[in-house]
Design a protein around this motif. Sequence first.
Motif, PDB file in Angstrom:
ATOM      1  N   VAL A  72       0.962  -1.191  -0.046  1.00  0.00           N
ATOM      2  CA  VAL A  72      -0.051  -0.116   0.017  1.00  0.00           C
ATOM      3  C   VAL A  72       1.026   1.119  -0.206  1.00  0.00           C
ATOM      4  O   VAL A  72       1.705   1.387   0.730  1.00  0.00           O
ATOM      5  CB  VAL A  72      -1.078   0.018   1.039  1.00  0.00           C
ATOM      6  N   ALA A  73       0.671   1.972  -1.020  1.00  0.00           N
ATOM      7  CA  ALA A  73       1.827   3.144  -1.109  1.00  0.00           C
ATOM      8  C   ALA A  73       1.747   3.926  -0.095  1.00  0.00           C
ATOM      9  O   ALA A  73       2.981   4.483   0.142  1.00  0.00           O
ATOM     10  CB  ALA A  73       1.019   3.945  -2.276  1.00  0.00           C
ATOM     11  N   ASP A  74       0.768   4.522   0.853  1.00  0.00           N
ATOM     12  CA  ASP A  74       1.170   5.492   1.869  1.00  0.00           C
ATOM     13  C   ASP A  74       1.160   4.925   3.173  1.00  0.00           C
ATOM     14  O   ASP A  74       0.812   5.618   4.198  1.00  0.00           O
ATOM     15  CB  ASP A  74      -0.083   6.605   1.541  1.00  0.00           C
ATOM     16  N   ARG A  75       1.072   3.616   3.371  1.00  0.00           N
ATOM     17  CA  ARG A  75       1.035   2.819   4.785  1.00  0.00           C
ATOM     18  C   ARG A  75       2.213   1.767   4.751  1.00  0.00           C
ATOM     19  O   ARG A  75       1.797   0.807   4.123  1.00  0.00           O
ATOM     20  CB  ARG A  75      -0.454   2.184   4.787  1.00  0.00           C
ATOM     21  N   PRO A  76       3.182   2.035   5.506  1.00  0.00           N
ATOM     22  CA  PRO A  76       4.393   1.158   5.429  1.00  0.00           C
ATOM     23  C   PRO A  76       3.708  -0.162   6.225  1.00  0.00           C
ATOM     24  O   PRO A  76       4.240  -1.366   5.609  1.00  0.00           O
ATOM     25  CB  PRO A  76       5.307   1.712   6.557  1.00  0.00           C
ATOM     26  N   ILE A  77       2.745  -0.076   7.058  1.00  0.00           N
ATOM     27  CA  ILE A  77       2.159  -1.506   7.623  1.00  0.00           C
ATOM     28  C   ILE A  77       0.664  -1.130   7.376  1.00  0.00           C
ATOM     29  O   ILE A  77       0.145  -0.180   7.572  1.00  0.00           O
ATOM     30  CB  ILE A  77       2.413  -1.491   9.039  1.00  0.00           C
ATOM     31  N   PHE A  78       0.000  -2.254   6.677  1.00  0.00           N
ATOM     32  CA  PHE A  78      -1.261  -2.139   6.294  1.00  0.00           C
ATOM     33  C   PHE A  78      -1.820  -3.416   7.059  1.00  0.00           C
ATOM     34  O   PHE A  78      -1.262  -4.280   7.474  1.00  0.00           O
ATOM     35  CB  PHE A  78      -1.675  -2.211   4.881  1.00  0.00           C
ATOM     36  N   ALA A  79      -3.506  -3.566   7.030  1.00  0.00           N
ATOM     37  CA  ALA A  79      -3.834  -4.648   7.558  1.00  0.00           C
ATOM     38  C   ALA A  79      -4.926  -5.429   6.569  1.00  0.00           C
ATOM     39  O   ALA A  79      -5.541  -4.946   5.743  1.00  0.00           O
ATOM     40  CB  ALA A  79      -4.782  -4.336   8.494  1.00  0.00           C
ATOM     41  N   MET A  80      -4.765  -6.822   6.567  1.00  0.00           N
ATOM     42  CA  MET A  80      -5.567  -7.542   5.802  1.00  0.00           C
ATOM     43  C   MET A  80      -6.642  -8.092   6.812  1.00  0.00           C
ATOM     44  O   MET A  80      -6.483  -8.401   7.926  1.00  0.00           O
ATOM     45  CB  MET A  80      -4.846  -8.861   5.030  1.00  0.00           C
ATOM     46  N   ALA A  81      -7.914  -8.412   6.320  1.00  0.00           N
ATOM     47  CA  ALA A  81      -8.830  -8.926   6.925  1.00  0.00           C
ATOM     48  C   ALA A  81      -8.614 -10.466   7.184  1.00  0.00           C
ATOM     49  O   ALA A  81      -8.481 -11.278   6.449  1.00  0.00           O
ATOM     50  CB  ALA A  81     -10.371  -8.609   6.544  1.00  0.00           C
ATOM     51  N   GLY A  82      -8.920 -10.972   8.545  1.00  0.00           N
ATOM     52  CA  GLY A  82      -8.617 -12.194   8.948  1.00  0.00           C
ATOM     53  C   GLY A  82      -9.575 -12.821   9.851  1.00  0.00           C
ATOM     54  O   GLY A  82     -10.268 -12.035  10.380  1.00  0.00           O
ATOM     55  N   ILE A  83      -9.496 -14.005  10.119  1.00  0.00           N
ATOM     56  CA  ILE A  83     -10.478 -14.809  11.014  1.00  0.00           C
ATOM     57  C   ILE A  83      -9.487 -15.953  11.922  1.00  0.00           C
ATOM     58  O   ILE A  83      -8.513 -16.082  11.483  1.00  0.00           O
ATOM     59  CB  ILE A  83     -11.835 -15.554  10.499  1.00  0.00           C
ATOM     60  N   ILE A  84     -10.239 -15.977  13.281  1.00  0.00           N
ATOM     61  CA  ILE A  84      -9.444 -16.767  14.035  1.00  0.00           C
ATOM     62  C   ILE A  84      -9.975 -18.031  14.422  1.00  0.00           C
ATOM     63  O   ILE A  84     -11.456 -18.095  14.401  1.00  0.00           O
ATOM     64  CB  ILE A  84      -9.132 -16.092  15.426  1.00  0.00           C
ATOM     65  N   ARG A  85      -9.278 -19.294  14.360  1.00  0.00           N
ATOM     66  CA  ARG A  85      -9.875 -20.498  14.778  1.00  0.00           C
ATOM     67  C   ARG A  85      -8.943 -21.258  15.710  1.00  0.00           C
ATOM     68  O   ARG A  85      -7.774 -20.754  15.910  1.00  0.00           O
ATOM     69  CB  ARG A  85     -10.478 -21.493  13.908  1.00  0.00           C
ATOM     70  N   PHE A  86      -9.411 -22.203  16.416  1.00  0.00           N
ATOM     71  CA  PHE A  86      -8.396 -22.971  17.230  1.00  0.00           C
ATOM     72  C   PHE A  86      -8.273 -24.507  16.861  1.00  0.00           C
ATOM     73  O   PHE A  86      -9.293 -25.072  16.561  1.00  0.00           O
ATOM     74  CB  PHE A  86      -8.899 -22.735  18.709  1.00  0.00           C
ATOM     75  N   ALA A  87      -6.946 -24.994  16.870  1.00  0.00           N
ATOM     76  CA  ALA A  87      -6.437 -26.186  16.900  1.00  0.00           C
ATOM     77  C   ALA A  87      -6.035 -26.773  17.881  1.00  0.00           C
ATOM     78  O   ALA A  87      -4.862 -26.455  18.314  1.00  0.00           O
ATOM     79  CB  ALA A  87      -5.608 -26.313  15.387  1.00  0.00           C
TER      80      ALA A  87
END
Length: 200
Positions: free
Chosen positions: A115-130
Motif C-alpha cells: 500500500v503506497a502510503d502505509r508502510p504497515i497495512f492490515a488484511m482482514a482475517g478470522i481466528i480459529r483454534f486447533a
Amino acid sequence: MTRLYRLDAPAADIAACFGAEAGKDPWTGGYAAPGRPAPIVSRDAKFRMRRVGPMFWGVPPPPRGTDPITSVRNLGSPFWIGTLRHSEFRCLIPATSFALWSGPEGARRQHWFAVADRPIFAMAGIIRFADEIPTFAMLTTDPNRLVAHHHSGAMPLILPAEAHERWLNAEWKDARELVVPFPAQAMTVSEVPPAMTNGS
C-alpha cells in the motif's frame, strides 16, 4: 491467492500502528508463510482493547480435509459463516507487502504488492483454534486492476485504516460490506519486497 507475505516491523511498531498492546510478542520482522506463526491484531472484549499476538497461519480443515486452510473466499459457506458472524473471531493481519505469482509453470515471476502510503497495512482475517492453539486465515476478494494485470486469482482483502474498528466490532451484515478490492491506485508492485528495495 497469496501464500506468502512480509511484515518488516517489530511487534512494538505493529502495536503502535494499530493502537494495540504488544505484550511479549517476539516478532522482529520477516516472512510469514503457512504453518508458521505471525503477529495478529485481535480484540480483547474483556479489557476493551486490542492485542498483538502470534498465531499460526492455517486453520484446521473440515472433517474430510487434510491440509490447513490459509484463505477464506466463499463467505456464505457453512464452514465459515459461524465464525464470520461472531466479531470476536475476526482479526487484523498486519503486513508490509504480499506476494503473488504470474506466468506459466517453469517461467513464473513473483510480484510484491504494498500500500503506497502505509508502510504497515492490515488484511482482514478470522481466528480459529486447533487443539487450543490459535490459528488464522485471511479473507480474499476479486483482484483490482493492478493485481489482475499480474495475477488472475483472488487478492487479500486489504482494509482501509478507517475500517479496522468496523471489521473487528461490527455486525456481520455491516462488516461484509468491507469485502471489496482495495483501490488499485493506492497500491504499488515490484519484483522484490519494498523492504529489500529500501535496503532493510
